[in-house]
Write an enzyme that holds these catalytic residues in place. Structure first.
Site, mmCIF file in Angstrom:
data_model
loop_
_atom_site.group_PDB
_atom_site.id
_atom_site.type_symbol
_atom_site.label_atom_id
_atom_site.label_comp_id
_atom_site.label_asym_id
_atom_site.label_seq_id
_atom_site.Cartn_x
_atom_site.Cartn_y
_atom_site.Cartn_z
ATOM 1 N N GLU A 165 -17.183 -0.117 1.511
ATOM 2 C CA GLU A 165 -16.456 1.114 1.692
ATOM 3 C C GLU A 165 -17.626 2.210 1.264
ATOM 4 O O GLU A 165 -17.225 3.240 0.568
ATOM 5 C CB GLU A 165 -14.468 1.974 0.594
ATOM 6 N N GLU A 364 -8.387 -5.610 2.912
ATOM 7 C CA GLU A 364 -7.478 -4.843 1.933
ATOM 8 C C GLU A 364 -6.587 -4.418 3.109
ATOM 9 O O GLU A 364 -6.213 -4.172 3.312
ATOM 10 C CB GLU A 364 -8.038 -3.547 1.342
#
Length: 470
Positions: A165, A364
């Protein structure tokens, strides 16, 4: 209704080094360690990263639990602040080398496919003090660190990722003051964002040099995709949603997959007078070192509209758009985030149609719950049916995308064991396995038993009411 997945589909869970290992034996602090030292009051119940799940010592037990719930894949990260002794020369800490090699060897022996990520928001403190990724020398040091990881563990790791991220530290540390060092500077944030992409590309370059003769070795970057939905069909709202996507999704996605930046995005940065410093050789590195597959973290979408009143604040991306409250949204009552499973299908179709149907997987997805201990039964097992339903709904839409040609090869939940998180500490629990903070005891939740059966059969049953919710 039965939902069956393709053969060799990867089922797993993800975590990170700084959220699971604890800080014992590390030669350096990272920015999160130091943040806790400076401002422990910023962390839920003032619980810091010293112990977390103590996977540094508990990893053999954890791998046995992974086997009990039949995980065939797992993602974690190496801590830069643990592996490297001298950050300038890249000398490897021998105790850390031994730890990671034993950890990864045991996973390999257990036939659990391992994905290792190199950077999970955990900038070494000495490098944060000289600007972190705002400093291009740190970009080069990251590439050196990446090289040391590839050299040290290339024989044990199945899949690599440069970063998790990468847009999040840009938002949290340099735009919105969510995390230390609490900076709000649009121009600096743009430079950090660009340098982060450059650091990723330089790491990919090191990878491709080292494994030039091994076509089985592949590398990615883990992107959190939060698609922006326009409030309605009004042109100003559609434009605002598109720009929001450019900032928080497409900037990283275009660079990683296509090796470029969208011209519209460049034009906005130029008009806002925040275009970062760059040169042609750097752009060539980004263009020539693209990922082999894509890893996607998905939790919730954004709801965006054009600004309803003239913007009068400081120069920020928010001058171009603002959030709106969608009246029909479903909310996770335990966490406050929107639940919108269909977005996982929309992401899959975007990848298929606009990114050459690159192979990808969900790295995720998860449902955080505060106060989860109240759902324990008399045997001490958390009855997290809400998490099972959450997974079923998202897998339903992911399966639909695969049936329609999306090249998705796996699904990993956040997380395996309830882990520590930046500022929130252990406030929100996500794991298949619950963690007792006092005893460090691990207990498989109901969702862990459910996913175990799902993996064995490579399929699951979904109730009509869950299908019709979407």
């Amino acid at each position: 209704m039965k939902i069956k997945f393709p053969e060799n589909f990867l089922w797993g869970a993800a975590t990170s080094g700084p959220q699971s290992e604890g800080s014992k034996d590390k030669p350096h602090l990272n920015v999160m360690d130091k943040w806790f030292q400076l401002h422990p009051e910023d962390f839920h119940n003032q619980v810091g990263p010293e112990i977390t799940c103590n996977s540094y010592e508990k990893y053999p037990e954890d791998i046995e639990l992974m086997q009990r719930i039949n995980l065939n894949s797992f993602r974690t990260s190496i801590q830069w602040s643990r592996l490297i002794d001298d950050l300038e020369t890249g000398t490897v800490n021998q105790k850390a080398l031994k730890y990671y090699r034993d950890y990864f060897s045991r996973l390999k022996k257990a036939n659990i496919k391992l994905m290792v990520n190199l950077y999970h928001f955990d900038m070494p403190w000495e490098l944060q003090e000289v600007g972190g990724f705002a400093n291009k020398h740190v970009v080069d040091l990251f590439a050196l660190y990446a090289k040391r990881c590839f050299e040290s563990f290339g024989d044990l790791v199945d899949m690599w990722s440069t970063m998790n991220e990468p847009i999040v530290p840009v938002e949290a540390q340099y735009l919105y003051k969510w995390w230390y060092p609490y900076i709000s500077d649009y121009k600096l944030a743009a430079q950090v964002g660009y340098n982060t992409i450059l650091a990723h590309a330089k790491a990919v370059k090191e990878f491709k040099i080292l494994f030039a003769n091994d076509s089985k070795k592949e590398i990615t970057v883990v992107l959190n995709l939060t698609p922006s939905y326009s409030k309605d069909d009004k042109p100003e709202n559609i434009k605002a949603a598109k720009l929001s996507d450019e900032f928080f999704n497409k900037s990283m996605l275009e660079a990683a997959v296509n090796g470029r930046f969208n011209q519209e995005f460049i034009d906005v940065l130029k008009a806002d007078n925040v275009l970062p410093e760059f040169n042609k050789s750097e752009l060539d590195i980004i263009a020539n070192n693209r990922i082999d597959f894509l890893a996607v973290n998905y939790y919730q979408p954004r709801r965006i509209q054009g600004r309803e009143k003239p913007y009068s604040g400081e120069n920020m991306p928010d001058k171009h758009f603002e959030n709106f409250d969608w009246a029909e949204k479903r909310i996770n009552p335990h966490r406050g985030w929107e639940i919108h499973p269909e977005t996982i299908y929309n992401i899959a179709m975007d990848i298929k149609n606009n990114y050459n149907n690159i192979k990808w997987f969900i790295s995720e997805n998860g449902m955080g719950v505060e106060g989860e201990e109240k759902f324990k039964n008399q045997d001490g097992v958390i009855q997290d049916d809400y998490r099972i339903d959450f997974i079923k709904e998202h897998l339903y839409w992911l399966h639909k995308a695969i049936q329609e040609g999306s090249n998705c090869f796996g699904y990993q939940m956040w997380t395996f064991i309830d882990c520590w998180s930046w500022a929130n500490s252990f406030k929100n629990r996500y794991g298949f396995v619950s963690l007792d903070l006092k005893t460090q005891a691990r207990t498989i939740k109901k969702s862990g038993t459910w996913i175990s059966n799902c993996i064995i059969n490579n399929e699951f049953e979904i109730e009509e009411n869950l299908v019709n919710k979407n």
